[in-house]
Design a protein around this motif. Sequence first.
Motif, short mmCIF file in Angstrom:
data_model
loop_
_atom_site.label_atom_id
_atom_site.label_comp_id
_atom_site.label_asym_id
_atom_site.label_seq_id
_atom_site.Cartn_x
_atom_site.Cartn_y
_atom_site.Cartn_z
N LEU A 1 0.22 -1.60 0.24
CA LEU A 1 0.08 -0.36 0.08
C LEU A 1 0.41 0.95 -0.39
N TYR A 2 0.48 1.79 -1.22
CA TYR A 2 1.13 3.52 -1.34
C TYR A 2 0.62 4.52 -0.35
N LEU A 3 0.75 5.39 -0.34
CA LEU A 3 0.39 6.55 -0.30
C LEU A 3 0.35 7.74 -0.66
N VAL A 4 -0.52 8.43 -1.69
CA VAL A 4 -0.10 9.42 -2.46
C VAL A 4 -0.79 10.56 -2.89
N GLU A 5 -0.07 11.30 -2.36
CA GLU A 5 -0.69 12.64 -1.93
C GLU A 5 -0.06 13.72 -2.98
N SER A 6 1.31 13.46 -3.75
CA SER A 6 1.28 14.51 -5.46
C SER A 6 1.60 13.39 -6.03
N TYR A 7 -0.15 14.86 -7.06
CA TYR A 7 -0.43 13.76 -8.33
C TYR A 7 -1.48 14.70 -9.22
N ARG A 8 -1.53 14.48 -10.69
CA ARG A 8 -1.98 15.30 -10.90
C ARG A 8 -2.90 14.28 -11.59
N GLN A 9 -4.01 14.56 -12.55
CA GLN A 9 -5.57 13.75 -13.02
C GLN A 9 -5.37 14.42 -14.13
N THR A 10 -5.09 13.35 -15.64
CA THR A 10 -5.07 14.58 -16.30
C THR A 10 -6.74 14.79 -17.45
N ALA A 11 -8.14 13.72 -17.16
CA ALA A 11 -8.88 13.49 -17.34
C ALA A 11 -9.18 13.09 -16.49
N PRO A 12 -11.09 12.93 -16.44
CA PRO A 12 -11.50 12.08 -15.27
C PRO A 12 -12.12 10.69 -15.68
N LYS A 13 -11.33 9.58 -15.40
CA LYS A 13 -11.81 8.00 -15.55
C LYS A 13 -12.86 7.82 -16.23
N LEU A 14 -12.61 7.94 -17.71
CA LEU A 14 -14.02 6.99 -18.19
C LEU A 14 -13.92 5.27 -17.85
N PRO A 15 -15.48 4.63 -17.95
CA PRO A 15 -16.10 3.80 -18.54
C PRO A 15 -14.60 3.11 -19.26
N ASP A 16 -13.99 2.23 -18.80
CA ASP A 16 -13.60 0.80 -20.03
C ASP A 16 -14.06 -0.34 -19.57
N ARG A 17 -13.29 -1.54 -20.56
CA ARG A 17 -13.46 -3.27 -20.48
C ARG A 17 -13.00 -3.85 -18.09
N GLU A 18 -12.27 -2.89 -18.34
CA GLU A 18 -12.05 -2.90 -17.00
C GLU A 18 -12.51 -2.17 -15.85
N ILE A 19 -12.80 -1.22 -15.91
CA ILE A 19 -13.14 0.23 -14.71
C ILE A 19 -13.86 0.55 -15.52
N ALA A 20 -15.37 0.34 -14.05
CA ALA A 20 -16.59 0.65 -14.45
C ALA A 20 -17.25 2.50 -14.36
N GLU A 21 -16.09 2.32 -13.18
CA GLU A 21 -16.31 3.72 -12.56
C GLU A 21 -15.22 4.03 -11.51
N GLY A 22 -14.55 5.37 -11.85
CA GLY A 22 -13.68 5.69 -10.54
C GLY A 22 -13.97 6.85 -10.35
N GLY A 23 -13.03 7.60 -8.88
CA GLY A 23 -14.03 9.19 -8.64
C GLY A 23 -13.35 8.97 -6.74
N PHE A 24 -13.01 10.56 -7.11
CA PHE A 24 -12.82 10.70 -5.25
C PHE A 24 -14.21 11.01 -4.31
N PHE A 25 -13.67 10.50 -3.35
CA PHE A 25 -14.62 10.86 -2.31
C PHE A 25 -14.96 11.24 -1.32
N PRO A 26 -15.91 11.88 -0.11
CA PRO A 26 -15.22 12.07 1.02
C PRO A 26 -15.11 11.12 1.52
N LEU A 27 -14.41 11.10 2.84
CA LEU A 27 -13.83 10.24 4.26
C LEU A 27 -15.11 9.98 4.82
N ASP A 28 -15.99 10.71 4.79
CA ASP A 28 -16.70 10.54 5.79
C ASP A 28 -18.32 10.04 4.46
#
Length: 167
Positions: free
Chosen positions: A113-140
Amino acid sequence: MTKATATADRLRQTGWSRLRGRLFHFYFRLKRPMTFGVRGLVYDADQTSVFLIRHTYVPGWQLPGGGVEVGETAIEALQRELFEEGNIEIAGSPLLKSIHFNRQASRRDHVALYLVESYRQTAPKLPDREIAEGGFFPLDRLPDMTTPATRRRIAEVFGGAPASPDW
């Protein structure tokens, strides 16, 4: 997540999708005597939200990641998986937080398990054959179908829970 989405999720995980997931694991067992994977806990600077993905072939929301390929370092695998699953480019050095034995996958599987705080998302993730959805969610407000292992990792990192040796 709406009730209809949750029902569709469960239906999608039956039949061919479930068989496909088992075939992937069988293939990896034949090709690799021990498997090693990486997961990235990608979070915002104020530590209020995390990036999660939902696969097309296994139920639940989880941290992005996958197997380390032959000839690849764990960091290279993390970079590849985060980009494939979330269009996320790592901008700084990820921090290795913990390593876990993943009994549910097989008797030979470990996950870093790696912690990643410094990153850049180039575009929102669109669904494909492997990933149905992806996104940021509040911890609560994590999605209802967030996997127990994902909830444990988040509690270990942000809630001060002791790290479990098991995934």
